[in-house]
Write a protein that holds these residues in place. Structure first.
Motif, PDB file in Angstrom:
ATOM      1  N   ASN A  67       0.738  -1.088   0.013  1.00 15.74           N
ATOM      2  CA  ASN A  67       0.007  -0.051  -0.091  1.00 15.74           C
ATOM      3  C   ASN A  67       0.837   1.131  -0.203  1.00 15.74           C
ATOM      4  O   ASN A  67       0.307   2.430   0.121  1.00 15.74           O
ATOM      5  CB  ASN A  67      -0.939   0.044   1.231  1.00 15.74           C
ATOM      6  CG  ASN A  67      -1.869  -1.159   1.198  1.00 15.74           C
ATOM      7  OD1 ASN A  67      -2.353  -1.333   0.137  1.00 15.74           O
ATOM      8  ND2 ASN A  67      -2.190  -1.434   1.956  1.00 15.74           N
ATOM      9  N   GLU A  71       0.074   3.960  -2.415  1.00 13.39           N
ATOM     10  CA  GLU A  71      -1.299   4.652  -1.859  1.00 13.39           C
ATOM     11  C   GLU A  71      -1.003   5.578  -0.938  1.00 13.39           C
ATOM     12  O   GLU A  71      -1.822   6.724  -1.037  1.00 13.39           O
ATOM     13  CB  GLU A  71      -2.425   3.594  -1.457  1.00 13.39           C
ATOM     14  CG  GLU A  71      -3.672   4.016  -1.074  1.00 13.39           C
ATOM     15  CD  GLU A  71      -4.496   3.030  -0.265  1.00 13.39           C
ATOM     16  OE1 GLU A  71      -5.549   3.399   0.360  1.00 13.39           O
ATOM     17  OE2 GLU A  71      -4.168   1.930  -0.284  1.00 13.39           O
ATOM     18  N   TRP A  72      -0.307   5.276   0.078  1.00  9.68           N
ATOM     19  CA  TRP A  72      -0.058   6.200   1.091  1.00  9.68           C
ATOM     20  C   TRP A  72       0.818   7.495   0.579  1.00  9.68           C
ATOM     21  O   TRP A  72       0.446   8.572   0.986  1.00  9.68           O
ATOM     22  CB  TRP A  72       0.584   5.514   2.371  1.00  9.68           C
ATOM     23  CG  TRP A  72      -0.217   4.948   3.190  1.00  9.68           C
ATOM     24  CD1 TRP A  72      -0.635   3.651   2.995  1.00  9.68           C
ATOM     25  CD2 TRP A  72      -0.743   5.304   4.443  1.00  9.68           C
ATOM     26  NE1 TRP A  72      -1.601   3.238   4.068  1.00  9.68           N
ATOM     27  CE2 TRP A  72      -1.670   4.326   4.870  1.00  9.68           C
ATOM     28  CE3 TRP A  72      -0.688   6.317   5.370  1.00  9.68           C
ATOM     29  CZ2 TRP A  72      -2.084   4.282   6.086  1.00  9.68           C
ATOM     30  CZ3 TRP A  72      -1.127   6.348   6.237  1.00  9.68           C
ATOM     31  CH2 TRP A  72      -2.078   5.295   6.979  1.00  9.68           C
ATOM     32  N   LYS A  73       1.715   7.269  -0.227  1.00  9.83           N
ATOM     33  CA  LYS A  73       2.682   8.311  -0.650  1.00  9.83           C
ATOM     34  C   LYS A  73       1.888   9.272  -1.505  1.00  9.83           C
ATOM     35  O   LYS A  73       1.771  10.538  -1.403  1.00  9.83           O
ATOM     36  CB  LYS A  73       3.539   7.828  -1.740  1.00  9.83           C
ATOM     37  CG  LYS A  73       4.585   8.542  -2.174  1.00  9.83           C
ATOM     38  CD  LYS A  73       5.808   7.961  -3.026  1.00  9.83           C
ATOM     39  CE  LYS A  73       6.762   9.157  -3.594  1.00  9.83           C
ATOM     40  NZ  LYS A  73       7.735   8.478  -4.541  1.00  9.83           N
ATOM     41  N   PRO A  76       4.712   7.649   7.044  1.00 13.65           N
ATOM     42  CA  PRO A  76       3.474   6.900   7.110  1.00 13.65           C
ATOM     43  C   PRO A  76       3.870   5.925   8.448  1.00 13.65           C
ATOM     44  O   PRO A  76       2.728   5.567   9.217  1.00 13.65           O
ATOM     45  CB  PRO A  76       3.816   5.682   5.902  1.00 13.65           C
ATOM     46  CG  PRO A  76       4.247   6.769   5.021  1.00 13.65           C
ATOM     47  CD  PRO A  76       5.075   7.621   5.513  1.00 13.65           C
ATOM     48  N   THR A 133      -6.024   3.362   8.213  1.00 17.42           N
ATOM     49  CA  THR A 133      -6.260   3.635   6.926  1.00 17.42           C
ATOM     50  C   THR A 133      -5.989   4.885   6.663  1.00 17.42           C
ATOM     51  O   THR A 133      -5.808   5.934   7.603  1.00 17.42           O
ATOM     52  CB  THR A 133      -7.782   3.280   6.686  1.00 17.42           C
ATOM     53  OG1 THR A 133      -8.470   4.437   7.216  1.00 17.42           O
ATOM     54  CG2 THR A 133      -8.232   1.729   6.992  1.00 17.42           C
ATOM     55  N   LEU A 134      -5.474   5.329   5.213  1.00 13.43           N
ATOM     56  CA  LEU A 134      -5.416   6.700   4.908  1.00 13.43           C
ATOM     57  C   LEU A 134      -6.428   7.472   5.203  1.00 13.43           C
ATOM     58  O   LEU A 134      -6.296   8.562   5.630  1.00 13.43           O
ATOM     59  CB  LEU A 134      -4.988   6.578   3.425  1.00 13.43           C
ATOM     60  CG  LEU A 134      -4.543   7.712   2.714  1.00 13.43           C
ATOM     61  CD1 LEU A 134      -3.270   8.475   3.514  1.00 13.43           C
ATOM     62  CD2 LEU A 134      -4.288   7.760   1.208  1.00 13.43           C
TER      63      LEU A 134
END
Length: 214
Positions: free
Chosen positions: A7, A10-12, A55, A70-71
């Motif tokens: 993930n 996605e976080w980046k 993160p 979760t983001l």
């Protein structure tokens, strides 16, 4: 279940909006500093340092709060993902910066914690401001929280030392060091007061020297 590494992108990408918010605030602070220098021949800001929480730090904080990792939860519940530390020479400059940045039309002030007038028990002093900053994207405008910590150079030196000791002892600082840190914080407060007094006297002398003799 996907691993954190899966993930990562996605976080980046999800945290990129915070970089844009930091860019907006940094630009505003630099403009205000230059304008103040032009009008008053004095820079209220000595140094600006900005960062985005990595993160791993965000995940640890979500877990401490008992929230699912979760983001979406990070963006909904954490206001310090984007942070700026502003250092000044004098306490009066801290409140001048606060006034200048929070009165801008497109900025919304979410929360203010004044640890200068009401220092923490351990002696920590700083002004914390959480703002919502508009970030103008190609297809929408997003309002992103940014935490600004404003402090004098002396306060920042103390906070940096306390932070290093805090983690060196895994958050369990020996009582003798807590006492020494509190004494150091009192010394920092006295130093800031003395520097403020000297600066005020300098201003008085400059005004007096400009008054033409009769």
């Amino acid at each position: 279940m996907n691993s954190f590494q899966d993930n990562f992108n996605e976080w980046k990408n999800g945290l990129l909006i915070y970089k844009f918010a930091l860019d907006e605030i940094n630009t505003k602070l630099n403009i205000l500093n230059e304008e103040f220098q032009f009008i008053h021949n004095h820079n209220p800001i000595e140094h600006i340092k900005s960062r985005i929480k990595d993160p791993e730090s965000i995940i640890r904080k979500l877990k401490r709060k008992g929230l699912p990792v979760t983001l979406e939860n990070a963006r909904a519940n954490l206001n310090d993902i984007a942070g700026i530390r502003v250092t000044c020479s004098f306490v009066r400059d801290i409140y001048k910066i606060y006034e200048m940045i929070t009165t801008q039309d497109d900025i919304k002030t979410i929360k203010v914690k004044d640890y200068i007038k009401n220092a923490k028990e351990n002696g920590y002093r700083s002004l914390h401001i959480i703002l919502e900053v508009p970030v103008f994207l190609a297809d929408r405008t997003e309002y992103v929280p940014v935490e600004i910590q404003v402090r004098t150079i002396a306060m920042d030196t103390w906070a940096s030392l306390e932070h290093k000791i805090f983690y060196k002892f895994d958050q369990d600082i020996p009582e003798i060091l807590k006492q020494e840190l509190k004494l150091a914080a009192d010394t920092v407060t006295a130093l800031d007061d003395k520097m403020e007094y000297i600066n005020t006297e300098v201003d008085k002398i400059k005004v007096t020297s400009k008054v033409p003799s009769v």
